[in-house]
Design a protein around this motif. Structure first.
Motif, PDB file in Angstrom:
ATOM      1  N   SER A  53       0.876  -1.172   0.000  1.00  0.00           N
ATOM      2  CA  SER A  53       0.000   0.000   0.000  1.00  0.00           C
ATOM      3  C   SER A  53       0.906   1.211   0.000  1.00  0.00           C
ATOM      4  O   SER A  53       2.014   1.170   0.529  1.00  0.00           O
ATOM      5  CB  SER A  53      -0.870   0.032   1.261  1.00  0.00           C
ATOM      6  N   THR A  66      -4.271   7.371  -0.800  1.00  0.00           N
ATOM      7  CA  THR A  66      -3.598   6.074  -0.677  1.00  0.00           C
ATOM      8  C   THR A  66      -3.987   5.201  -1.861  1.00  0.00           C
ATOM      9  O   THR A  66      -4.968   5.478  -2.554  1.00  0.00           O
ATOM     10  CB  THR A  66      -3.968   5.345   0.630  1.00  0.00           C
ATOM     11  N   ALA A  67      -3.222   4.131  -2.058  1.00  0.00           N
ATOM     12  CA  ALA A  67      -3.534   3.175  -3.133  1.00  0.00           C
ATOM     13  C   ALA A  67      -3.025   1.796  -2.715  1.00  0.00           C
ATOM     14  O   ALA A  67      -2.046   1.681  -1.977  1.00  0.00           O
ATOM     15  CB  ALA A  67      -2.888   3.603  -4.442  1.00  0.00           C
ATOM     16  N   GLU A  68      -3.700   0.774  -3.196  1.00  0.00           N
ATOM     17  CA  GLU A  68      -3.277  -0.614  -3.013  1.00  0.00           C
ATOM     18  C   GLU A  68      -2.586  -1.044  -4.295  1.00  0.00           C
ATOM     19  O   GLU A  68      -3.118  -0.835  -5.392  1.00  0.00           O
ATOM     20  CB  GLU A  68      -4.481  -1.518  -2.731  1.00  0.00           C
ATOM     21  N   HIS A  77       0.217   4.172 -10.016  1.00  0.00           N
ATOM     22  CA  HIS A  77      -0.541   4.713  -8.874  1.00  0.00           C
ATOM     23  C   HIS A  77       0.048   6.083  -8.569  1.00  0.00           C
ATOM     24  O   HIS A  77       1.231   6.185  -8.231  1.00  0.00           O
ATOM     25  CB  HIS A  77      -0.436   3.787  -7.667  1.00  0.00           C
ATOM     26  N   GLU A  88       5.528   3.593   1.444  1.00  0.00           N
ATOM     27  CA  GLU A  88       5.066   2.243   1.103  1.00  0.00           C
ATOM     28  C   GLU A  88       5.117   1.365   2.344  1.00  0.00           C
ATOM     29  O   GLU A  88       6.112   1.361   3.072  1.00  0.00           O
ATOM     30  CB  GLU A  88       5.953   1.625   0.018  1.00  0.00           C
ATOM     31  N   GLN A  91       0.679  -4.332   2.149  1.00  0.00           N
ATOM     32  CA  GLN A  91      -0.671  -4.082   1.639  1.00  0.00           C
ATOM     33  C   GLN A  91      -1.690  -4.194   2.772  1.00  0.00           C
ATOM     34  O   GLN A  91      -1.653  -5.127   3.561  1.00  0.00           O
ATOM     35  CB  GLN A  91      -1.020  -5.051   0.519  1.00  0.00           C
ATOM     36  N   GLY A  92      -2.564  -3.210   2.845  1.00  0.00           N
ATOM     37  CA  GLY A  92      -3.621  -3.178   3.849  1.00  0.00           C
ATOM     38  C   GLY A  92      -3.225  -2.480   5.141  1.00  0.00           C
ATOM     39  O   GLY A  92      -4.070  -2.266   6.010  1.00  0.00           O
ATOM     40  N   TRP A  93      -1.958  -2.111   5.287  1.00  0.00           N
ATOM     41  CA  TRP A  93      -1.494  -1.511   6.539  1.00  0.00           C
ATOM     42  C   TRP A  93      -2.253  -0.230   6.860  1.00  0.00           C
ATOM     43  O   TRP A  93      -2.700  -0.031   7.990  1.00  0.00           O
ATOM     44  CB  TRP A  93       0.012  -1.240   6.479  1.00  0.00           C
ATOM     45  N   SER A  95      -5.263   0.920   5.770  1.00  0.00           N
ATOM     46  CA  SER A  95      -6.679   0.699   6.083  1.00  0.00           C
ATOM     47  C   SER A  95      -6.843  -0.014   7.423  1.00  0.00           C
ATOM     48  O   SER A  95      -7.740   0.320   8.197  1.00  0.00           O
ATOM     49  CB  SER A  95      -7.373  -0.062   4.959  1.00  0.00           C
TER      50      SER A  95
END
Length: 112
Positions: A53, A66-68, A77, A88, A91-93, A95
């Motif tokens: 992320s 933000t972006a995944e 992105h 960076e 992923q998901g950190w 959210s």
């Protein structure tokens, strides 16, 4: 409070390599990309093996967007506006920790 252990990528070589070819990273580890001048920043995941992320961050620590990002993808992105920082994480950190646009990060290098 969440303590992030981030490597800093500020040279063109460090930024070009980013998180490429890494096979693991700790739960609160990441990479902070720093640029001297603000600009619209875009990232892709070519040769990056881990799903990540990204948060694009204003000088005062406010998350712009933000972006995944998916591993080994050339999808771009980009920041929603000119920024000097991008962070960076796994992923998901962001959210998982309730961090999104408008959230303000504290500490160095954001001057608070």
């Amino acid at each position: 409070m969440h303590v992030i252990q981030a490597e800093v990528a500020q040279t063109p070589e460090q930024q070009a390599a980013g998180m490429m070819f890494r096979r693991e990273m700790g739960p609160n580890e990441g990479m902070l990309f720093f640029n001297r001048e603000p600009g619209v920043r875009c990232f892709w995941m070519r040769n990056t093996l881990l799903p990540l992320s990204i948060a694009f961050i204003a000088d005062d620590g406010t998350v712009v967007n933000t972006a995944e990002m998916q591993p080994q993808s050339d999808e771009s992105h980009c920041s929603a506006r000119a920024v000097r920082f991008a962070l960076e994480m796994r992923q998901g950190w962001f959210s998982k920790h309730g961090i999104g646009a408008g959230f303000k990060l504290r500490g160095a290098p954001f001057g608070n």
